[in-house]
Design a protein around this motif. Structure first.
Motif, PDB file in Angstrom:
ATOM      1  N   ARG A 174      45.422  51.637  44.019  1.00 52.03           N
ATOM      2  CA  ARG A 174      44.036  50.896  43.810  1.00 52.03           C
ATOM      3  C   ARG A 174      44.151  49.597  43.550  1.00 52.03           C
ATOM      4  O   ARG A 174      43.522  48.973  42.771  1.00 52.03           O
ATOM      5  CB  ARG A 174      43.140  51.601  42.742  1.00 52.03           C
ATOM      6  CG  ARG A 174      42.582  52.859  43.144  1.00 52.03           C
ATOM      7  CD  ARG A 174      41.818  53.505  42.206  1.00 52.03           C
ATOM      8  NE  ARG A 174      42.649  54.039  40.974  1.00 52.03           N
ATOM      9  CZ  ARG A 174      42.041  54.929  39.960  1.00 52.03           C
ATOM     10  NH1 ARG A 174      41.064  55.173  40.129  1.00 52.03           N
ATOM     11  NH2 ARG A 174      43.186  54.948  39.145  1.00 52.03           N
ATOM     12  N   THR A 175      45.186  48.729  44.105  1.00 52.58           N
ATOM     13  CA  THR A 175      45.394  47.352  43.879  1.00 52.58           C
ATOM     14  C   THR A 175      44.653  46.457  44.775  1.00 52.58           C
ATOM     15  O   THR A 175      44.150  46.873  45.982  1.00 52.58           O
ATOM     16  CB  THR A 175      46.938  47.109  43.951  1.00 52.58           C
ATOM     17  OG1 THR A 175      47.447  47.518  45.456  1.00 52.58           O
ATOM     18  CG2 THR A 175      47.670  48.029  43.206  1.00 52.58           C
ATOM     19  N   ASP A 176      44.512  45.340  44.521  1.00 54.14           N
ATOM     20  CA  ASP A 176      44.277  44.184  45.170  1.00 54.14           C
ATOM     21  C   ASP A 176      44.485  44.175  46.810  1.00 54.14           C
ATOM     22  O   ASP A 176      45.879  44.070  46.937  1.00 54.14           O
ATOM     23  CB  ASP A 176      44.360  42.932  44.799  1.00 54.14           C
ATOM     24  CG  ASP A 176      43.452  41.702  45.041  1.00 54.14           C
ATOM     25  OD1 ASP A 176      43.183  41.738  46.341  1.00 54.14           O
ATOM     26  OD2 ASP A 176      43.031  40.799  44.341  1.00 54.14           O
ATOM     27  N   PRO A 177      43.842  44.080  47.739  1.00 52.20           N
ATOM     28  CA  PRO A 177      44.462  43.787  48.999  1.00 52.20           C
ATOM     29  C   PRO A 177      45.196  42.693  49.313  1.00 52.20           C
ATOM     30  O   PRO A 177      45.877  42.507  50.266  1.00 52.20           O
ATOM     31  CB  PRO A 177      43.365  44.001  50.350  1.00 52.20           C
ATOM     32  CG  PRO A 177      42.227  44.632  49.345  1.00 52.20           C
ATOM     33  CD  PRO A 177      42.384  44.198  47.685  1.00 52.20           C
ATOM     34  N   SER A 220      38.642  41.786  33.272  1.00 54.32           N
ATOM     35  CA  SER A 220      37.705  42.106  34.132  1.00 54.32           C
ATOM     36  C   SER A 220      38.031  40.872  35.308  1.00 54.32           C
ATOM     37  O   SER A 220      38.425  39.791  34.798  1.00 54.32           O
ATOM     38  CB  SER A 220      36.486  41.357  33.580  1.00 54.32           C
ATOM     39  OG  SER A 220      35.643  41.099  34.558  1.00 54.32           O
ATOM     40  N   VAL A 221      38.387  41.504  36.561  1.00 58.63           N
ATOM     41  CA  VAL A 221      39.135  40.625  37.563  1.00 58.63           C
ATOM     42  C   VAL A 221      38.324  40.835  38.817  1.00 58.63           C
ATOM     43  O   VAL A 221      37.845  42.175  39.212  1.00 58.63           O
ATOM     44  CB  VAL A 221      40.281  41.020  37.833  1.00 58.63           C
ATOM     45  CG1 VAL A 221      40.992  40.175  38.689  1.00 58.63           C
ATOM     46  CG2 VAL A 221      41.262  41.014  36.472  1.00 58.63           C
ATOM     47  N   THR A 222      37.921  39.905  39.547  1.00 62.72           N
ATOM     48  CA  THR A 222      37.328  39.980  40.787  1.00 62.72           C
ATOM     49  C   THR A 222      38.442  39.870  41.943  1.00 62.72           C
ATOM     50  O   THR A 222      39.461  39.008  41.919  1.00 62.72           O
ATOM     51  CB  THR A 222      36.536  38.622  41.454  1.00 62.72           C
ATOM     52  OG1 THR A 222      35.239  38.782  40.375  1.00 62.72           O
ATOM     53  CG2 THR A 222      36.126  38.694  42.794  1.00 62.72           C
ATOM     54  N   MET A 223      38.586  40.919  42.748  1.00 63.60           N
ATOM     55  CA  MET A 223      39.973  41.041  43.555  1.00 63.60           C
ATOM     56  C   MET A 223      39.593  39.950  44.724  1.00 63.60           C
ATOM     57  O   MET A 223      38.513  39.516  44.846  1.00 63.60           O
ATOM     58  CB  MET A 223      39.827  42.467  44.387  1.00 63.60           C
ATOM     59  CG  MET A 223      40.193  43.512  43.222  1.00 63.60           C
ATOM     60  SD  MET A 223      40.762  44.886  44.246  1.00 63.60           S
ATOM     61  CE  MET A 223      41.218  46.151  42.807  1.00 63.60           C
ATOM     62  N   GLY A 224      40.853  39.383  45.264  1.00 66.12           N
ATOM     63  CA  GLY A 224      40.859  38.390  46.233  1.00 66.12           C
ATOM     64  C   GLY A 224      40.727  37.119  45.603  1.00 66.12           C
ATOM     65  O   GLY A 224      40.601  36.024  46.210  1.00 66.12           O
ATOM     66  N   SER A 225      40.777  36.827  44.349  1.00 65.86           N
ATOM     67  CA  SER A 225      40.481  35.756  43.682  1.00 65.86           C
ATOM     68  C   SER A 225      41.941  34.969  42.920  1.00 65.86           C
ATOM     69  O   SER A 225      41.785  33.876  42.569  1.00 65.86           O
ATOM     70  CB  SER A 225      39.633  35.653  42.801  1.00 65.86           C
ATOM     71  OG  SER A 225      40.047  36.498  41.561  1.00 65.86           O
ATOM     72  N   LEU A 226      42.930  35.648  43.113  1.00 71.90           N
ATOM     73  CA  LEU A 226      44.217  35.454  42.337  1.00 71.90           C
ATOM     74  C   LEU A 226      44.958  34.266  42.761  1.00 71.90           C
ATOM     75  O   LEU A 226      45.254  33.932  44.147  1.00 71.90           O
ATOM     76  CB  LEU A 226      45.198  36.442  42.320  1.00 71.90           C
ATOM     77  CG  LEU A 226      44.665  37.827  41.667  1.00 71.90           C
ATOM     78  CD1 LEU A 226      45.878  38.930  41.751  1.00 71.90           C
ATOM     79  CD2 LEU A 226      43.935  37.649  40.639  1.00 71.90           C
ATOM     80  N   ALA A 227      45.583  33.455  41.962  1.00 75.21           N
ATOM     81  CA  ALA A 227      46.384  32.384  42.340  1.00 75.21           C
ATOM     82  C   ALA A 227      47.466  31.975  41.182  1.00 75.21           C
ATOM     83  O   ALA A 227      46.994  32.367  39.968  1.00 75.21           O
ATOM     84  CB  ALA A 227      45.357  30.844  42.317  1.00 75.21           C
ATOM     85  N   ALA A 228      48.566  31.529  41.348  1.00 74.27           N
ATOM     86  CA  ALA A 228      49.588  31.486  40.454  1.00 74.27           C
ATOM     87  C   ALA A 228      50.430  30.460  40.550  1.00 74.27           C
ATOM     88  O   ALA A 228      50.518  29.847  41.813  1.00 74.27           O
ATOM     89  CB  ALA A 228      50.707  32.728  40.565  1.00 74.27           C
ATOM     90  N   THR A 229      51.053  29.774  39.408  1.00 73.30           N
ATOM     91  CA  THR A 229      51.927  28.919  39.592  1.00 73.30           C
ATOM     92  C   THR A 229      52.834  28.809  38.379  1.00 73.30           C
ATOM     93  O   THR A 229      52.655  29.195  37.539  1.00 73.30           O
ATOM     94  CB  THR A 229      51.011  27.355  39.528  1.00 73.30           C
ATOM     95  OG1 THR A 229      51.623  26.165  39.708  1.00 73.30           O
ATOM     96  CG2 THR A 229      50.347  27.180  38.039  1.00 73.30           C
ATOM     97  N   THR A 230      54.072  28.131  39.059  1.00 68.17           N
ATOM     98  CA  THR A 230      55.226  28.237  37.766  1.00 68.17           C
ATOM     99  C   THR A 230      55.103  26.849  37.082  1.00 68.17           C
ATOM    100  O   THR A 230      55.151  25.593  37.411  1.00 68.17           O
ATOM    101  CB  THR A 230      56.465  28.292  38.458  1.00 68.17           C
ATOM    102  OG1 THR A 230      56.545  29.265  39.330  1.00 68.17           O
ATOM    103  CG2 THR A 230      57.692  28.297  37.420  1.00 68.17           C
ATOM    104  N   GLY A 231      55.027  27.184  35.664  1.00 75.31           N
ATOM    105  CA  GLY A 231      54.870  25.744  34.752  1.00 75.31           C
ATOM    106  C   GLY A 231      56.261  25.147  34.452  1.00 75.31           C
ATOM    107  O   GLY A 231      57.383  25.782  34.790  1.00 75.31           O
ATOM    108  N   PRO A 232      56.177  23.913  33.533  1.00 73.75           N
ATOM    109  CA  PRO A 232      57.587  23.536  33.219  1.00 73.75           C
ATOM    110  C   PRO A 232      58.299  24.031  32.446  1.00 73.75           C
ATOM    111  O   PRO A 232      59.464  23.751  32.449  1.00 73.75           O
ATOM    112  CB  PRO A 232      56.908  22.126  32.389  1.00 73.75           C
ATOM    113  CG  PRO A 232      55.415  22.539  31.957  1.00 73.75           C
ATOM    114  CD  PRO A 232      54.744  23.488  33.075  1.00 73.75           C
TER     115      PRO A 232
END
Length: 364
Positions: A174-177, A220-232
């Motif tokens: 049941r993961t995010d598409p 609490s998460v809305t699927m299809g909204s994720l973004a990620a970045t690698t920090g310093p």
């Protein structure tokens, strides 16, 4: 940040609002020039920045072959070697509605890309089950992830000697598409996805190894909204929308639990990148605002809990898909595709206080 255009449907999971662009579709070459990649009319086209700052294109990167045209989806990943990996979806020819993934690579800015080659589907033959994400490890190996027919995650990785490993079943349900793949500061690949009960990370513990699923972290998460970045620090921070319309952040290796940062300006996907603002390491978030403009928020990198404050830029558009990057000087570069197919770009103004952009201009 992407629009909420309808993606394909499948019988087990129904319709999806998964974004149709995934990853860094605006990339920077070794020499500092940018390339932009977009799906168009069943193929992928590329624009290339020229030494004088103008853009050439669009140039076709070839058709998908006899099995059919590409769907209007594209995933893009870039390694430390600056090679650009493109992953598309096309009809498989094995049954009505069946699809497979195809892969290509561009090695140098403005040069021809490799021929598209099939890397199959995690379920061998299947209808659409989710959109792929791609990340590249420190050795230049591409890792392609996608939701499988059981609702969990599968991955396929390049071998050191050429070719690809078989598909790995990474488990889950049941993961995010539309999962998000990213490379951390150690050169290992991480995959983030949403679950109805929270957030899930898959992470490598050794070079070339399979990413391993960790426990669901309640959120609490809305699927299809994720973004990620690698920090310093080299640790990854995930940004997402919760179901109350607020922006959240989660960085497991920094022991940052899912934390609400403040109100979002829209309902669409976020995008995130690092750049320098007033000489300081900063993270910039982007989202299409409720009235159709691009909104940006500047956060001190890895000090996200100070909150999120938005400022809008550019014209209003009925649809808007945006991506963020940074140039060799650490200045922000933003690009947006409008619903009418126009492609616009703007850069951070040099020497200005705070995050100020030069005027938006079309690239072609």
């Amino acid at each position: 940040m992407a629009n909420r255009s309808q993606a394909p449907t499948d019988s087990s999971h129904g319709p999806s609002t998964a974004p149709l662009l995934q990853g860094a579709w605006l990339t920077r070459g070794v020499e500092g020039r940018f390339s932009a990649y977009l799906p168009r009319d069943g193929e992928v086209v590329r624009w290339t920045e020229q030494p004088d700052g103008s853009w050439s294109g669009p140039v076709s990167l070839g058709g998908p072959g006899p099995a059919g045209r590409l769907t209007p989806f594209l995933a893009v990943g870039q390694g430390a070697d600056r090679y650009v990996h493109l992953v598309g979806v096309r009809p498989a020819g094995t049954g009505e509605g069946h699809v497979e993934l195809v892969h290509s690579v561009q090695f140098q800015t403005g040069r021809p890309a490799l021929e598209w080659r099939s890397i199959g589907h995690s379920n061998a033959t299947s209808r659409w089950t989710g959109n792929p994400a791609v990340a590249v490890d420190a050795q230049g190996r591409a890792y392609v992830f996608m939701r499988n027919g059981g609702g969990g995650l599968s991955a396929r990785a390049q071998k050191d000697t050429g070719g690809w490993h078989p598909w790995w079943d990474l488990k889950g349900s049941r993961t995010d598409p539309s999962p998000v793949a990213v490379t951390n500061g150690s050169g290992f690949v991480e995959l983030y996805t949403a679950h109805e009960k929270g957030l899930v990370r898959y992470v490598q513990s050794e070079s070339g190894g399979r990413p391993v699923r960790e426990d669901v972290v309640p959120a609490s998460v809305t699927m299809g909204s994720l973004a990620a970045t690698t920090g310093p620090s080299g640790h990854v921070t995930l940004f997402y929308l919760d179901q109350e319309g607020q922006v959240g952040a989660w960085s497991p290796d920094r022991s940052l639990e899912p934390t609400v940062l403040g109100k979002a300006v829209g309902t669409g996907r976020l995008d995130a990148t690092r750049c320098l603002v007033d000489g300081a390491e900063s993270t910039v978030l982007a989202q299409r605002s409720a009235d159709g403009r691009l909104a940006l928020a500047v956060l001190p990198s890895e000090r996200e809990t100070e909150g999120v404050h938005w400022a809008e830029t550019g014209e209003r558009h009925a649809e808007l898909t945006a991506v963020l990057s940074s140039d060799l000087d650490g200045r922000l570069v933003a690009m947006a595709r409008t619903g009418g197919g126009r492609v616009l770009t703007a850069r951070q103004r040099p020497g200005a206080e705070g995050l100020r952009l030069e005027g938006w201009r079309p690239i072609g």
